[in-house]
Design a protein around this motif. Structure first.
Motif: not given
Lengths: 282, 282, 282, 282
Positions: C25-46, C48-53
């Protein structure tokens, strides 16, 4: 819960910030447990909090700080890096109401609030029994002369090397100089839904106005009475049939819960003060 | 739900009141569906509401009124006796926001709000489509001259013989004379948790203050702006990540629910105004 | 709100994921409006959601997809990149209750729900008037023969090229084959707080059990009735004095709010289904 | 609050009931502080609670009982007349979790719960310190042999002449005979929103199902596990990001509040059990 390291950042917004921090963390091969961002577009300011699994960090925390300082400098960051095992020292100030004091002490004792409580300070003797139950040194302060009283309190805060002062229904107005000295380090619980019913006797004010919900507000103390940055608020439904006494009982529930959340958010480095408001990564 | 008769009483408190009313009702052999009392011990005033199964009443409602008038006179009661089938005439006043208007109209159309809606009055043409969908006469009022505009509104309220005027986000300050003429008969929805953020742009005020909950207040209109007796309040949790736009969206939910409850309580004779507060037998 | 691009990622957890995405995203020089992560540690799964201008992105969305595909392949990501201006096509299925239908249509009409609604399908004629008000094609389906009825519905969903089907109190059990064909693309509102009171007549079940809160649940439909991944739930307090009719009225409020949130979260790409649960970045 | 006398009635519904009771009270010239009615129209049963200012009653309570017995007999009433100063004896049963125990003890100590607590019984030694702080006799019961353990508990309840037994997260299933012997006199707090997640590990069940709200239920204990009449329920919002540990923390808040209300309603004679449900005059 396993130990973690919390990286909290507050800086001017610009492109590449997230990448710079993420690259830094990836280069350390750390395992990210939680990550939260917020951009205040009015202030053009960026806020970020990472919670990193401590065991996944090869460097010790001071080395990590040193390494991160270079990233931070580049982006003009205010930042902190703290290990979750670090216990902050919290002083509790109380008066003659015990519900907030008892609730904070129990949550501390049961491990929900992770900190040390090296002293309880009160202007009533009634709280001494709680202090002694929880084996916390108790200091009674005579408030017949307020300046002297506050000087003694400030001395105690220094003596115990206090990181956070919690006004658990302390009911005294903190002097301006003390507010400034401990800016961002004094948390109060006000027994109304601010900005409604600031000042004295909020339940009576609520009763007189005939509102249908009452509340409590946990906020940082500033020299503007009841105007500090709000961390948490709680409300409960009431009706015409609730007496002032019922409102006090219902309100206590709002008070203890808002205060407990406010303290926990602070201790877990989840709150960033931004001018007269807060960002809370709950 | 079967038809009912509602007896609502407001009078000085004294011993024997409940017995007198109960004896009267028992002598008529009526079936009581709901009964609620409240004593305001500060004002020494007593409030009572009965809901009686209409089919269990042998007298017609006028005979019942006549019979009850003797009891009422003895205890200096203000009172009303109303059949649940009596439809009150409700005027809706709106501006350019449709959510409250649409919600009230749908609840009315689906039978949740029992009343007639003989007219919708607005200072924007945008609401005309809602009126036409629901086949309600629509009156656009030009507000370039406010006194003339309010004179027209008052004329329409007379013309349609309106019992209750609902300001469904009308956004205009009602003139004092009109407030007094229709005292207890104009309901407003204010988009904040009063007394916080009275006046203009409450969501902006809430955003600027950094509160953690926003709300809406349904109240009777008096000549003191946003100071009338509160009927119902609703709140919702917000956070630093909620933009002004998010707050408006969340707030709408509070507005429609507080307004719908407020109107329903009024139409079901569940509200008694007592000075600047309300008793609500919900 | 300005246009945005939403990048949603679901993949096995591993070190360096966040850095890889952030660098991209930085290489594209985008402006990030929202960023959310979650790791489910039982399922070992990740997750992520970005909202980019959108205005900050130099590439068009297809070029961006192409560029991101390389990152995605390396980390075995399931992902989507969607422009906020893209309108999904939503079909509303209803029966004889109008509150959910009316609420969704109003939120859509006022711009709160951003989508197209190319058709309303119902097994009662009563909903036709809502469709005609909102100028949406209406299809009455005769349910005397269920397999034929569902075949017609499926044909209509194909005909209109539907992206999301909303059961707005449709009250019919969707056949297993249809559930599977449209997995993750059918949203239901169930009028109880699941898993309590699954199946028929939940308000009656709640009344019979004597619970003190009732609720509603918005969930994806799977072939296990009322067992699909939950997106949103709402509750309201009730008491012994609430009749079945009162519960229905209070419950409606839970239903419309849970459903509106559920649809909005889906349309804004805020929901990721993870086995029989959801991650909701609200 | 001034002392009061509470008259609670449960009887077959019929015309004249309210009048008969009101006449009786008026004849005694008593001052009614609160009055609540409820008719269960399915069961054709009537419930009534009066709270009378004690100072306004000329007769002593036994004379009042004697006088009222005639009215009661005529209408086949189950009834009680109790002076608010009468302290009921409450036994607390706990295991190794302290939050409910601490909360009940603090509310009792601060006067919010008006009762005597003559003993705390637990199957873990960890609760002894709470008992000793509050100067309440503590009995550790070894549960290696359950029948013997319950026999000892029952003996203690007899020994202390207990009126109400509170299971403050006791985590043991009460034997059927004991449930029947103390019917309507054992209150439990279950850490889920019943009927969801009855039985063991409700937070884990809630986590596995992916619900968006968790709760707690205060109910009378019957021989059907987790099926007894519900007095109070509380819920809190959770999300995908809440770990099992977070759910436990949030759930505790529901537990203490539901339990405190349930006990208070019982002690203030606000609950009437009606088959497997309750009428709660809160």
């Amino acid at each position: 819960m396993s130990a973690s390291i919390r990286l909290v950042i507050d800086c001017p917004d610009q492109v590449g910030l997230v990448a710079a921090v993420s690259e830094f963390l990836a280069a350390q091969s750390v395992n990210i447990l939680e990550a939260s961002h917020h951009t205040d577009q009015h202030l053009n300011r960026f806020f970020m909090r990472h919670e990193i699994e401590a065991d996944s960090v090869a460097l010790d925390i001071n080395e990590l700080r040193e390494a991160f300082a270079k990233v931070a400098a580049k982006y003009d960051m205010e930042w902190s890096l703290r290990h979750s095992s670090e216990k902050r020292k919290v002083a509790l100030l109380a008066s003659h109401e015990s519900h907030c004091l008892n609730d904070v002490l129990h949550r501390w004792h049961s491990g929900e609030l992770y900190c040390d409580i090296p002293c309880i300070i009160a202007n009533h003797e009634a709280m001494r029994e709680y202090a002694s139950w929880y084996k916390v040194p108790f200091h009674y302060i005579d408030f017949s002369d307020k300046p002297t009283a506050f000087a003694k309190i400030d001395e105690l805060l220094s003596h115990y090397d206090i990181d956070l002062t919690v006004l658990a229904r302390f009911m005294q107005i903190i002097p301006e100089a003390m507010c400034q000295k401990h800016a961002g380090k004094i948390i109060n619980i006000h027994h109304s839904f601010l900005p409604s019913f600031a000042g004295a006797k909020p339940y009576q004010q609520a009763y007189d106005r005939g509102v249908k919900l009452i509340g409590a507000t946990c906020h940082y103390v500033t020299s503007d009475l009841d105007e500090g940055p709000i961390i948490e608020q709680e409300v409960m439904r009431i009706s015409h049939s609730d007496s002032a006494q019922d409102m006090v009982r219902k309100g206590k529930r709002c008070e203890v819960n808002a205060l407990a959340n406010g303290i926990r958010y602070h201790l877990e480095d989840r709150v960033i003060i931004c001018q007269h408001k807060t960002v809370v990564f709950d």
